[in-house]
Design a protein around this motif. Structure first.
Motif, PDB file in Angstrom:
ATOM      1  N   THR A 157      93.675  41.035  -5.209  1.00 10.11           N
ATOM      2  CA  THR A 157      92.410  40.324  -5.009  1.00 10.11           C
ATOM      3  C   THR A 157      91.239  41.298  -4.996  1.00 10.11           C
ATOM      4  O   THR A 157      91.389  42.461  -4.626  1.00 10.11           O
ATOM      5  CB  THR A 157      92.415  39.548  -3.674  1.00 10.11           C
ATOM      6  OG1 THR A 157      91.192  38.823  -3.534  1.00 10.11           O
ATOM      7  CG2 THR A 157      92.575  40.481  -2.470  1.00 10.11           C
ATOM      8  N   ASP A 158      90.087  40.815  -5.412  1.00  5.83           N
ATOM      9  CA  ASP A 158      88.830  41.538  -5.179  1.00  5.83           C
ATOM     10  C   ASP A 158      88.306  41.147  -3.799  1.00  5.83           C
ATOM     11  O   ASP A 158      88.678  40.111  -3.242  1.00  5.83           O
ATOM     12  CB  ASP A 158      87.795  41.160  -6.233  1.00  5.83           C
ATOM     13  CG  ASP A 158      88.116  41.715  -7.605  1.00  5.83           C
ATOM     14  OD1 ASP A 158      88.753  42.792  -7.683  1.00  5.83           O
ATOM     15  OD2 ASP A 158      87.754  41.067  -8.605  1.00  5.83           O
ATOM     16  N   TYR A 159      87.426  41.985  -3.262  1.00  4.29           N
ATOM     17  CA  TYR A 159      86.732  41.615  -2.035  1.00  4.29           C
ATOM     18  C   TYR A 159      85.375  42.302  -2.016  1.00  4.29           C
ATOM     19  O   TYR A 159      85.168  43.297  -2.713  1.00  4.29           O
ATOM     20  CB  TYR A 159      87.548  41.962  -0.788  1.00  4.29           C
ATOM     21  CG  TYR A 159      87.655  43.436  -0.460  1.00  4.29           C
ATOM     22  CD1 TYR A 159      86.855  44.024   0.517  1.00  4.29           C
ATOM     23  CD2 TYR A 159      88.580  44.258  -1.118  1.00  4.29           C
ATOM     24  CE1 TYR A 159      86.973  45.368   0.833  1.00  4.29           C
ATOM     25  CE2 TYR A 159      88.690  45.607  -0.815  1.00  4.29           C
ATOM     26  CZ  TYR A 159      87.888  46.150   0.162  1.00  4.29           C
ATOM     27  OH  TYR A 159      87.996  47.490   0.465  1.00  4.29           O
ATOM     28  N   VAL A 160      84.448  41.755  -1.238  1.00 11.09           N
ATOM     29  CA  VAL A 160      83.102  42.322  -1.197  1.00 11.09           C
ATOM     30  C   VAL A 160      82.829  42.938   0.170  1.00 11.09           C
ATOM     31  O   VAL A 160      83.399  42.539   1.191  1.00 11.09           O
ATOM     32  CB  VAL A 160      82.014  41.267  -1.520  1.00 11.09           C
ATOM     33  CG1 VAL A 160      82.243  40.674  -2.895  1.00 11.09           C
ATOM     34  CG2 VAL A 160      81.951  40.188  -0.455  1.00 11.09           C
ATOM     35  N   GLU A 205      75.590  55.522  -1.915  1.00 11.82           N
ATOM     36  CA  GLU A 205      74.969  54.805  -3.029  1.00 11.82           C
ATOM     37  C   GLU A 205      73.694  54.081  -2.617  1.00 11.82           C
ATOM     38  O   GLU A 205      72.877  53.717  -3.471  1.00 11.82           O
ATOM     39  CB  GLU A 205      75.962  53.807  -3.622  1.00 11.82           C
ATOM     40  CG  GLU A 205      77.163  54.456  -4.298  1.00 11.82           C
ATOM     41  CD  GLU A 205      78.060  53.434  -4.957  1.00 11.82           C
ATOM     42  OE1 GLU A 205      77.529  52.398  -5.431  1.00 11.82           O
ATOM     43  OE2 GLU A 205      79.290  53.646  -4.992  1.00 11.82           O
ATOM     44  N   ILE A 206      73.519  53.870  -1.313  1.00  9.13           N
ATOM     45  CA  ILE A 206      72.319  53.155  -0.867  1.00  9.13           C
ATOM     46  C   ILE A 206      71.391  54.023  -0.020  1.00  9.13           C
ATOM     47  O   ILE A 206      70.179  53.782   0.008  1.00  9.13           O
ATOM     48  CB  ILE A 206      72.668  51.874  -0.101  1.00  9.13           C
ATOM     49  CG1 ILE A 206      73.498  52.193   1.160  1.00  9.13           C
ATOM     50  CG2 ILE A 206      73.406  50.886  -0.992  1.00  9.13           C
ATOM     51  CD1 ILE A 206      73.654  51.010   2.093  1.00  9.13           C
ATOM     52  N   VAL A 207      71.943  55.040   0.678  1.00  7.50           N
ATOM     53  CA  VAL A 207      71.104  55.868   1.536  1.00  7.50           C
ATOM     54  C   VAL A 207      71.858  57.128   1.928  1.00  7.50           C
ATOM     55  O   VAL A 207      73.090  57.121   1.986  1.00  7.50           O
ATOM     56  CB  VAL A 207      70.695  55.082   2.816  1.00  7.50           C
ATOM     57  CG1 VAL A 207      71.904  54.772   3.679  1.00  7.50           C
ATOM     58  CG2 VAL A 207      69.623  55.831   3.612  1.00  7.50           C
ATOM     59  N   ARG A 208      71.107  58.197   2.163  1.00 11.13           N
ATOM     60  CA  ARG A 208      71.682  59.394   2.778  1.00 11.13           C
ATOM     61  C   ARG A 208      71.278  59.377   4.243  1.00 11.13           C
ATOM     62  O   ARG A 208      70.153  59.747   4.589  1.00 11.13           O
ATOM     63  CB  ARG A 208      71.165  60.654   2.093  1.00 11.13           C
ATOM     64  CG  ARG A 208      71.617  60.821   0.660  1.00 11.13           C
ATOM     65  CD  ARG A 208      73.076  61.170   0.545  1.00 11.13           C
ATOM     66  NE  ARG A 208      73.394  62.460   1.152  1.00 11.13           N
ATOM     67  CZ  ARG A 208      74.604  62.992   1.183  1.00 11.13           C
ATOM     68  NH1 ARG A 208      75.629  62.332   0.666  1.00 11.13           N
ATOM     69  NH2 ARG A 208      74.806  64.170   1.738  1.00 11.13           N
ATOM     70  N   ILE A 254      72.295  44.407  -1.514  1.00 11.68           N
ATOM     71  CA  ILE A 254      73.391  45.346  -1.288  1.00 11.68           C
ATOM     72  C   ILE A 254      74.712  44.603  -1.191  1.00 11.68           C
ATOM     73  O   ILE A 254      74.939  43.796  -0.275  1.00 11.68           O
ATOM     74  CB  ILE A 254      73.148  46.162   0.002  1.00 11.68           C
ATOM     75  CG1 ILE A 254      71.880  47.003  -0.132  1.00 11.68           C
ATOM     76  CG2 ILE A 254      74.347  47.050   0.297  1.00 11.68           C
ATOM     77  CD1 ILE A 254      71.498  47.754   1.133  1.00 11.68           C
ATOM     78  N   GLU A 255      75.572  44.866  -2.144  1.00  7.23           N
ATOM     79  CA  GLU A 255      76.917  44.290  -2.129  1.00  7.23           C
ATOM     80  C   GLU A 255      77.825  45.176  -2.974  1.00  7.23           C
ATOM     81  O   GLU A 255      77.461  45.576  -4.079  1.00  7.23           O
ATOM     82  CB  GLU A 255      76.922  42.863  -2.677  1.00  7.23           C
ATOM     83  CG  GLU A 255      78.294  42.207  -2.651  1.00  7.23           C
ATOM     84  CD  GLU A 255      78.257  40.748  -3.087  1.00  7.23           C
ATOM     85  OE1 GLU A 255      77.766  39.907  -2.303  1.00  7.23           O
ATOM     86  OE2 GLU A 255      78.702  40.455  -4.216  1.00  7.23           O
ATOM     87  N   PHE A 256      78.977  45.486  -2.458  1.00  4.28           N
ATOM     88  CA  PHE A 256      79.969  46.291  -3.169  1.00  4.28           C
ATOM     89  C   PHE A 256      81.222  45.444  -3.386  1.00  4.28           C
ATOM     90  O   PHE A 256      81.595  44.650  -2.515  1.00  4.28           O
ATOM     91  CB  PHE A 256      80.348  47.539  -2.357  1.00  4.28           C
ATOM     92  CG  PHE A 256      79.193  48.464  -2.090  1.00  4.28           C
ATOM     93  CD1 PHE A 256      78.888  49.482  -2.964  1.00  4.28           C
ATOM     94  CD2 PHE A 256      78.415  48.305  -0.954  1.00  4.28           C
ATOM     95  CE1 PHE A 256      77.825  50.336  -2.725  1.00  4.28           C
ATOM     96  CE2 PHE A 256      77.350  49.149  -0.697  1.00  4.28           C
ATOM     97  CZ  PHE A 256      77.054  50.175  -1.590  1.00  4.28           C
ATOM     98  N   THR A 257      81.845  45.622  -4.522  1.00  2.63           N
ATOM     99  CA  THR A 257      83.102  44.932  -4.803  1.00  2.63           C
ATOM    100  C   THR A 257      84.217  45.954  -4.967  1.00  2.63           C
ATOM    101  O   THR A 257      84.064  46.938  -5.695  1.00  2.63           O
ATOM    102  CB  THR A 257      83.004  44.078  -6.082  1.00  2.63           C
ATOM    103  OG1 THR A 257      81.964  43.107  -5.928  1.00  2.63           O
ATOM    104  CG2 THR A 257      84.327  43.354  -6.345  1.00  2.63           C
ATOM    105  N   ARG A 258      85.306  45.731  -4.280  1.00  2.00           N
ATOM    106  CA  ARG A 258      86.482  46.582  -4.380  1.00  2.00           C
ATOM    107  C   ARG A 258      87.709  45.714  -4.661  1.00  2.00           C
ATOM    108  O   ARG A 258      87.653  44.489  -4.546  1.00  2.00           O
ATOM    109  CB  ARG A 258      86.687  47.396  -3.096  1.00  2.00           C
ATOM    110  CG  ARG A 258      85.582  48.423  -2.821  1.00  2.00           C
ATOM    111  CD  ARG A 258      85.585  49.515  -3.872  1.00  2.00           C
ATOM    112  NE  ARG A 258      84.628  50.583  -3.579  1.00  2.00           N
ATOM    113  CZ  ARG A 258      83.403  50.635  -4.049  1.00  2.00           C
ATOM    114  NH1 ARG A 258      82.937  49.640  -4.811  1.00  2.00           N
ATOM    115  NH2 ARG A 258      82.611  51.664  -3.761  1.00  2.00           N
TER     116      ARG A 258
END
Length: 296
Positions: A157-160, A205-208, A254-258
């Motif tokens: 499955t993918d998930y966010v 990817e969004i902030v240091r 902001i959303e990541f998919t793995r």
């Protein structure tokens, strides 16, 4: 060779005790002992090492176990339409990531073991990779697809993942209207040098972050800290939805998919108990798709 004797051998090998094997087979423990002794006599080999703690397979027993399980699977394939829950037995060890294993699988696996009362399941829900190559589990759910190896592999499955903070934290800190505002905030995250998968490198990817208020190898510990007001964190949506104190931040930006992959050794694919667990895990993933994608 008497197949019934092999059935008794298999149950004793899996249970480790005469009484437990007898209970699964619905016979007296003396019957199990007699059947195993008959098999040992027929093969002229000692299959078990008997001790106070129970029955442990000898070297000859371990060799026979693989052959007996192959025979069991062949019989199960023939009888598949009529294979009953009472006839499926044995132990299956499932390795999964901490969050998915704890929050998504544990409850479902309880229903699986109720359906198959003689099936035992070990769930390794840990914040690290569980490795098939080290025989740590029979079935593994992982973030990275192996590039090679004698495995059966499927995309589970993918998930966010999204950015979250507690309402209390947001109320007491500068407002967040864009990614540029994130630099003024503190974060909860992984300990970078202990990350077990490259798929978990997403915060940069969004902030240091200028400051981490807390770092942990555990995603569940991170979520607890964020709910308590420790800062912002990227969390799986399927986990964060369980915590009413959390609020999504910049949800439209902001959303990541793995992806979770599921694998097992090729030699396990024809074992009845492995097939049942494998298919069950796929069904759980399919029925939970909207939840995993943050749409539930």
């Amino acid at each position: 060779m008497d197949w019934d004797n092999l059935r008794y051998f298999l149950e004793l090998a899996r249970a480790g005790r005469l009484t437990a094997a007898a209970r699964r087979l619905g016979v007296d423990h003396t019957t199990v002992a007699r059947r195993v002794q008959a098999l040992e006599k027929a093969l002229d080999r000692q299959l078990f090492i008997r001790a106070k703690a129970g029955y442990r397979l000898s070297e000859a027993g371990r060799e026979l176990l693989a052959q007996a399980e192959a025979m069991e699977s062949a019989v199960a394939s023939i009888e598949q339409p009529s294979l009953s829950a009472d006839r499926l037995s044995g132990q299956v060890r499932i390795g999964a990531t901490e969050g998915y294993g704890t929050l998504m699988l544990a409850g479902h696996l309880a229903s699986l073991t109720r359906s198959y009362p003689h099936l035992g399941v070990d769930l390794l829900a840990v914040p690290r990779s569980v490795r098939l190559a080290r025989n740590e589990a029979d079935i593994v759910i992982t973030l990275e697809r192996p590039e090679r190896g004698p495995y059966v592999i499927t995309k589970l499955t993918d998930y966010v993942l999204r950015l979250y903070a507690s309402e209390a934290y947001l109320a007491s800190h500068p407002p967040i209207r864009s990614r540029e505002d994130l630099g003024e905030h503190v974060f909860v995250s992984y300990i970078e040098d202990l990350l077990y998968s490259k798929e978990l490198f997403y915060l940069d990817e969004i902030v240091r972050p200028r400051q981490h208020s807390l770092r942990s190898t555990s995603i569940l510990a991170q979520q607890e800290a964020v709910a308590a007001g420790a800062g912002l964190a990227i969390l799986p949506a399927f986990a964060a939805r369980r915590e009413p104190l959390l609020k999504g931040v910049l949800v439209d930006e902001i959303e990541f998919t793995r992806t979770f992959w599921m694998l097992m050794p090729v030699e396990n694919k024809d074992l009845a108990r492995m097939r049942v667990c494998w298919d069950f895990l796929r069904e759980v993933a399919a029925s939970s798709h909207d939840l995993m994608m943050g749409r539930a």
